[in-house]
Design a protein around this motif. Sequence first.
Motif, PDB file in Angstrom:
ATOM      1  N   TYR A 103       0.857  -1.186   0.000  1.00  0.00           N
ATOM      2  CA  TYR A 103       0.000   0.000   0.000  1.00  0.00           C
ATOM      3  C   TYR A 103       0.894   1.237   0.000  1.00  0.00           C
ATOM      4  O   TYR A 103       2.102   1.157   0.258  1.00  0.00           O
ATOM      5  CB  TYR A 103      -0.946   0.005   1.211  1.00  0.00           C
ATOM      6  CG  TYR A 103      -0.244  -0.166   2.549  1.00  0.00           C
ATOM      7  CD1 TYR A 103       0.305   0.923   3.232  1.00  0.00           C
ATOM      8  CD2 TYR A 103      -0.121  -1.420   3.141  1.00  0.00           C
ATOM      9  CE1 TYR A 103       0.949   0.770   4.442  1.00  0.00           C
ATOM     10  CE2 TYR A 103       0.524  -1.586   4.357  1.00  0.00           C
ATOM     11  CZ  TYR A 103       1.053  -0.485   5.009  1.00  0.00           C
ATOM     12  OH  TYR A 103       1.691  -0.647   6.212  1.00  0.00           O
ATOM     13  N   GLY A 114      -4.051   4.713   3.357  1.00  0.00           N
ATOM     14  CA  GLY A 114      -3.997   3.296   3.684  1.00  0.00           C
ATOM     15  C   GLY A 114      -5.358   2.633   3.621  1.00  0.00           C
ATOM     16  O   GLY A 114      -5.516   1.544   3.050  1.00  0.00           O
ATOM     17  N   HIS A 150      -4.628   0.402   9.289  1.00  0.00           N
ATOM     18  CA  HIS A 150      -5.275   0.596   7.987  1.00  0.00           C
ATOM     19  C   HIS A 150      -6.514  -0.293   7.837  1.00  0.00           C
ATOM     20  O   HIS A 150      -7.494   0.127   7.201  1.00  0.00           O
ATOM     21  CB  HIS A 150      -4.279   0.331   6.865  1.00  0.00           C
ATOM     22  CG  HIS A 150      -3.185   1.346   6.776  1.00  0.00           C
ATOM     23  ND1 HIS A 150      -3.378   2.675   7.051  1.00  0.00           N
ATOM     24  CD2 HIS A 150      -1.851   1.223   6.443  1.00  0.00           C
ATOM     25  CE1 HIS A 150      -2.244   3.334   6.892  1.00  0.00           C
ATOM     26  NE2 HIS A 150      -1.315   2.477   6.522  1.00  0.00           N
ATOM     27  N   TYR A 185       1.604  10.441   9.034  1.00  0.00           N
ATOM     28  CA  TYR A 185       0.469   9.863   8.307  1.00  0.00           C
ATOM     29  C   TYR A 185      -0.817  10.644   8.567  1.00  0.00           C
ATOM     30  O   TYR A 185      -1.536  10.995   7.637  1.00  0.00           O
ATOM     31  CB  TYR A 185       0.267   8.395   8.694  1.00  0.00           C
ATOM     32  CG  TYR A 185      -0.931   7.766   8.010  1.00  0.00           C
ATOM     33  CD1 TYR A 185      -0.956   7.604   6.617  1.00  0.00           C
ATOM     34  CD2 TYR A 185      -2.051   7.349   8.737  1.00  0.00           C
ATOM     35  CE1 TYR A 185      -2.060   7.040   5.982  1.00  0.00           C
ATOM     36  CE2 TYR A 185      -3.149   6.787   8.107  1.00  0.00           C
ATOM     37  CZ  TYR A 185      -3.151   6.634   6.728  1.00  0.00           C
ATOM     38  OH  TYR A 185      -4.249   6.088   6.096  1.00  0.00           O
TER      39      TYR A 185
END
Length: 276
Positions: A103, A114, A150, A185
């Motif tokens: 990913y 994700g 994720h 993230y």
Amino acid sequence: MGTDLGPAVLAQCRALFDAEQLALVDQVPVSVADIAYGPHERHRLDIYRPQGDGLVPILVFVHGGGFLKGDKGGHGGGTDAWPNANVGRMAAQAGFLGVVINYRLAPDNVWPAGAEDIAAVVAWIKDHAAQYGGDPERIVLMGTSAGAVHVAGYLKLAGDRDICAAILLSGLYGYTPLDERDTLYYGDPALYAERMPLEAVAGTPLPLMLACAEFDPPRFQAEFLSLMQDRLARHGAMPRAFIHSGHNHYSMAMHLGAADRRLANEICAFVRDTTA
């Protein structure tokens, strides 16, 4: 080794399982490698097909790596690139179609990349898995560490449609304070609470299996226990769960398929029960 994370501990863990896992590479080879499920170069998956005919349950594995790194292993990295690919082999040996994915990674790809990539994998499986022997109506998602995040994010994004169950190994769901690494993230810490998948993973009616290692870092252990308590409060029952003695954050997934069958047996039983 204690509860520390880092390259040295990762290398030590790998050394523990190298011989066993390398012996399985030729026994359970990848069936089809580097299938594109989307337009990005990281949108690739490998398939490990069991022996026999008929459509079988599908176990999708999402690797960890702290949002910043990680790989599905196997094809392209030589026979010694077994980490993460070993989970696909374990699935095939158990009679499931094993799907191991890559990913997009942070910091170039931020929330919710994700979860979106897992949604794209599920959509690909729905359209194509039957030709590889997988039953598109019997999908179980499994992730470790960032991969578990994720998978939980997928539940936030897509809800409980299209999959039968989820397995979360040593994930972070939003019960503990933000770590600086997480911002690579999730972005702005002020948006952390609304972006974390806590509500989705605690509230989903889907069957869940949770696992944590005896030597996971304390934050991961706290997340595991908090989600257990939250599920109990919301649903009146705890989810299936496993605390893996003698293992740490890295070895949880790395040992699957090897001689220690305790977690593998729990995973396989859960997949069979939820896809029957």
